[in-house]
Scaffold this active site. Structure first.
Site, mmCIF file in Angstrom:
data_model
loop_
_atom_site.group_PDB
_atom_site.id
_atom_site.type_symbol
_atom_site.label_atom_id
_atom_site.label_comp_id
_atom_site.label_asym_id
_atom_site.label_seq_id
_atom_site.Cartn_x
_atom_site.Cartn_y
_atom_site.Cartn_z
ATOM 1 C CB CYS A 2 -0.702 0.018 1.207
ATOM 2 S SG CYS A 2 -1.551 -1.566 1.540
ATOM 3 N NE ARG A 28 4.512 1.522 -1.776
ATOM 4 C CZ ARG A 28 5.754 1.002 -1.264
ATOM 5 N NH1 ARG A 28 6.914 1.550 -1.911
ATOM 6 N NH2 ARG A 28 5.912 0.365 -0.391
ATOM 7 C CD1 TRP A 75 -2.233 -4.679 -4.548
ATOM 8 C CD2 TRP A 75 -1.976 -6.190 -3.108
ATOM 9 N NE1 TRP A 75 -2.118 -6.036 -5.300
ATOM 10 C CE2 TRP A 75 -2.031 -6.825 -4.299
ATOM 11 C CE3 TRP A 75 -1.850 -6.788 -1.827
ATOM 12 C CZ2 TRP A 75 -1.753 -8.090 -4.214
ATOM 13 C CZ3 TRP A 75 -1.716 -8.143 -1.951
ATOM 14 C CH2 TRP A 75 -1.460 -8.901 -3.095
ATOM 15 C CG ASN A 101 2.396 -1.077 3.431
ATOM 16 O OD1 ASN A 101 1.868 -1.900 3.266
ATOM 17 N ND2 ASN A 101 3.622 -0.344 2.802
ATOM 18 N N GLY A 102 1.182 -3.381 5.688
ATOM 19 C CA GLY A 102 1.971 -4.406 6.509
ATOM 20 C C GLY A 102 0.877 -5.453 6.939
ATOM 21 C CD GLU A 482 11.008 -10.276 -17.204
ATOM 22 O OE1 GLU A 482 10.349 -11.158 -16.319
ATOM 23 O OE2 GLU A 482 10.484 -8.932 -17.118
ATOM 24 C CE LYS A 486 7.489 -7.747 -17.426
ATOM 25 N NZ LYS A 486 8.225 -7.758 -16.381
ATOM 26 C CD GLU A 489 4.150 -8.585 -15.024
ATOM 27 O OE1 GLU A 489 4.227 -8.730 -13.688
ATOM 28 O OE2 GLU A 489 5.379 -8.193 -15.262
ATOM 29 C CG HIS A 505 10.409 -33.826 -22.200
ATOM 30 N ND1 HIS A 505 10.624 -35.013 -22.448
ATOM 31 C CD2 HIS A 505 11.503 -33.043 -22.741
ATOM 32 C CE1 HIS A 505 11.942 -35.378 -23.083
ATOM 33 N NE2 HIS A 505 12.314 -34.269 -23.247
ATOM 34 C CE LYS A 604 7.937 -1.129 -10.280
ATOM 35 N NZ LYS A 604 8.283 -1.927 -11.366
#
Ligand code: G6P
Length: 609
Positions: A2, A28, A75, A101-102, A482, A486, A489, A505, A604
């Protein structure tokens, strides 16, 4: 995860300062937002589900003004993202407001106790207990109440409390979640990261875990848990405000992709020593004895930084000849720690705040390993936890999907490989040659960015696909991972990255004419092998998109689409091959109408486990 902002000053209206901070911090967390301001007549709170803009619209329609205040963008962890669960949270009387936050780990037990003594809760969040604890706490000042409250709390927090009774005061506390103070002229700010306050001051104080700070327009002081005054240094932020603004780009992600010639250059600046064919990495603080003791390297990281770690494995093993293992920090921290002084543990993190990476570092340190960081954000918790490391100097990364940090992380790992290699098996001549090639990278990145019109056209062709497969080998296998990350997401298309040969496989069963298969296939010792894997996909009707390098011929006519990056030594190639993949994900997401900089459900900076 947050975002937190606070302001105390009295010279101007707090509300616009808080809103500006929230806008800067929205990356955030962005499921709800709120503010509480103090205007001498008590606290006024406004909070809403949705983006910061929804809060801004509400404040425009029905303004609130204050001399000091706190604000939050959320968040969600505990409780759905709705109006009620948005911060700030109030106690029963409305005298105390808290942003947090936490995670308060003993929130359920505290809530039960507080409800038994008559407190009424209005949200499902863990954070609300903090407001009721402050209400219940003994003490005549807000700081005394906060200190008494925190004695009951288990878990992590970065928090700010404001009181209706103490007109010009904020109390801030930190344990495990970042908070810093902004030092202005007759005004003080609080933020969970510096970008929120950069428009007002560049002088900041990073709080340590366990610190409680008291801010008034006359000054600030920092206390420990026993209320003893602590001295904390004032640091200077060296970013410009432009670094956290769009500067004409439609999205931060595109801006950050396009910045990569400069950001890679910035990571390399002053660190390449051509005469000796090595790298200057003074910040590592590795002595000759430390270096000589290294038998293994363990890399711990999450997300994109973990992918950079996989690239780093290839680089370090090739240049330094030291065996490397790469671990998800979240898994590593819960395994038996078999490390010791012979292992160099490298933590890679853009934000320097990822909770699992931080705990992995602590676990490695407890096991006696020598730990160093590769971090972008100066002064971040991970940077401060490590006795040395390499800063990326890539500037603030705002887009939730990491781009420029990835290429700078690889550049830093190349520097480290060169440095360790030259203290080991790498000859001066080989080092000198590599230095020349590394120094050329920023220009090559610029050439790779020139592919953008081609990538945009390709995105038009592919934006309707439901699934993608990304394949690569060797140092470009992590680039395939990666590229897939990208895409998923930010566009919400299912995408899988796989080692190109391993595809036989399992994933090959998915290949048909509707499946775009992206091959990362620049020149190098596995190039021919990748061509064979392309044959296997072609034979099953897959649509092949090849990221290859100049001089590689026509790929035997296997690829439906080709994007050619400049050729370079194989271990440097991920810095170039990832660029068209970043652009492809970006343009597909834009074409699908996605919110590129704020993809759903993501954050983020992941400061909870
Ligand atoms: C989050 C971000 C990713 C990032 C990861 C690790 O998931 O959305 O972009 O790669 O955290 O973050 P770090 O700051 O430690 O590199």
């Amino acid at each position: 995860m947050c975002g937190i902002v606070g302001y105390v000053g009295g010279q101007r209206d707090a509300t616009p300062v808080l809103l500006e901070g929230l806008r800067r911090l929205e990356y955030r967390g962005y499921d709800s937002a709120g503010i509480a301001v103090q205007n001498g007549r008590g606290l006024t709170t406004r909070k809403l589900a949705g983006r910061v803009q929804a809060l801004a619209d509400s404040l425009e329609a029905l303004p609130v003004h204050g001399e000091s205040g706190i604000a939050h963008t959320r968040w969600a962890t505990h409780g759905a993202p709705n109006d009620r669960n948005a911060h700030p949270h109030l106690d029963c009387t409305g005298r105390f407001a808290v942003v947090h936050n936490g995670i308060i780990e003993n929130a359920d037990a505290l809530r039960t106790l507080l409800e038994r003594s008559g407190h009424r809760f209005t949200t499902e969040t863990d954070s609300e207990v903090l407001a009721h604890l402050v209400e219940e706490a003994p003490g005549t000042t807000l700081e005394a109440k906060v200190l008494a409250s925190l004695a009951h709390v288990q878990g992590t927090y970065g928090l700010v409390v404001i009181s209706a009774q103490e007109r010009h005061k904020l109390v801030v506390a930190r344990r495990g979640s970042p908070v810093l103070l902004g030092i202005g002229d007759g005004e003080y700010l609080v933020a969970s990261d510096a970008s929120a306050i950069l428009g007002h001051t560049r002088s900041v104080v990073y709080l340590n875990d366990g610190d409680v700070a008291v801010l008034t327009p006359d000054g600030y002081h920092v206390l420990d848990a026993e209320a003893r005054v602590q001295v904390r240094a004032v640091d200077r932020i060296d970013w410009d405000v432009e670094a956290i603004e769009l500067g004409g780009y439609p999205h931060f992600m595109l801006k950050e992709i396009c910045e990569q010639p400069e950001t890679v250059c910035s990571t390399l600046r002053g660190r390449l020593l051509s005469a000796d064919g090595t790298a200057r990495l003074n910040g590592l603080h590795l002595t000759a004895e430390d270096r000589a003791a290294i038998r293994r390297i363990t890399i711990v990281a999450c997300g994109t930084s973990w992918h950079a770690g996989l690239v780093g494995r290839e680089i370090l093993e090739e240049l330094a000849g030291i065996p490397v293992q790469v671990e998800y920090a979240s898994e590593y921290r819960y395994r038996p720690q078999l490390e010791g002084p012979a292992t160099l543990t490298l933590a890679i993190s853009q934000s320097g705040e990822t909770a699992d990476t931080l705990e992995a570092i602590r676990a490695a340190q407890a096991a006696g390993s020598c730990v160093r960081g590769i971090v972008n954000v100066v002064g971040s918790t991970i940077a401060r936890q490590c006795p040395g490391g390499i800063y990326l100097h890539a500037g603030p990364e705002i887009g939730v999907a990491s781009t420029k940090a990835f290429t700078s992380q690889i550049a830093a790992l190349v520097l480290l490989g060169l440095y360790l290699g030259r203290h080991g098996k790498l000859s001066r001549a080989a080092g000198q040659d590599l230095v020349t090639r590394i120094a050329a990278l920023p220009d090559l990145v610029r050439c790779a960015l020139a592919l953008e019109p081609q990538v945009r056209a390709l995105a038009q062709e592919l934006s309707g696909a439901q699934n993608f497969l990304y394949l690569g080998r060797g140092v470009n296998f992590p680039v395939a991972l990666e590229g897939a990350l990208k895409l998923k997401e930010i566009s919400y298309i299912h995408a899988e990255g796989y080692p190109a040969a391993e595809m036989k496989h399992g994933p090959i069963a998915l290949v048909d004419e509707r499946m775009p298969v992206v091959f990362v296939a620049p020149g190098g010792h596995v190039y021919e092998k990748v061509l064979s894997n392309m044959q296997e996909v072609k034979a099953r009707g897959g649509r092949i998109i090849a990221i290859t390098s100049e001089g590689n011929g026509d790929l035997h006519g296997l690829a439906d689409y080709q994007l050619r990056v400049p050729s370079c030594p194989e271990i440097l190639s991920p810095i170039l091959t990832v660029i068209p993949l970043q652009l492809l994900a970006y343009h597909i997401a834009v074409l699908r109408g996605c919110d590129v900089d704020r993809p759903r459900n993501l954050a983020k900076s992941v400061t909870v486990e």
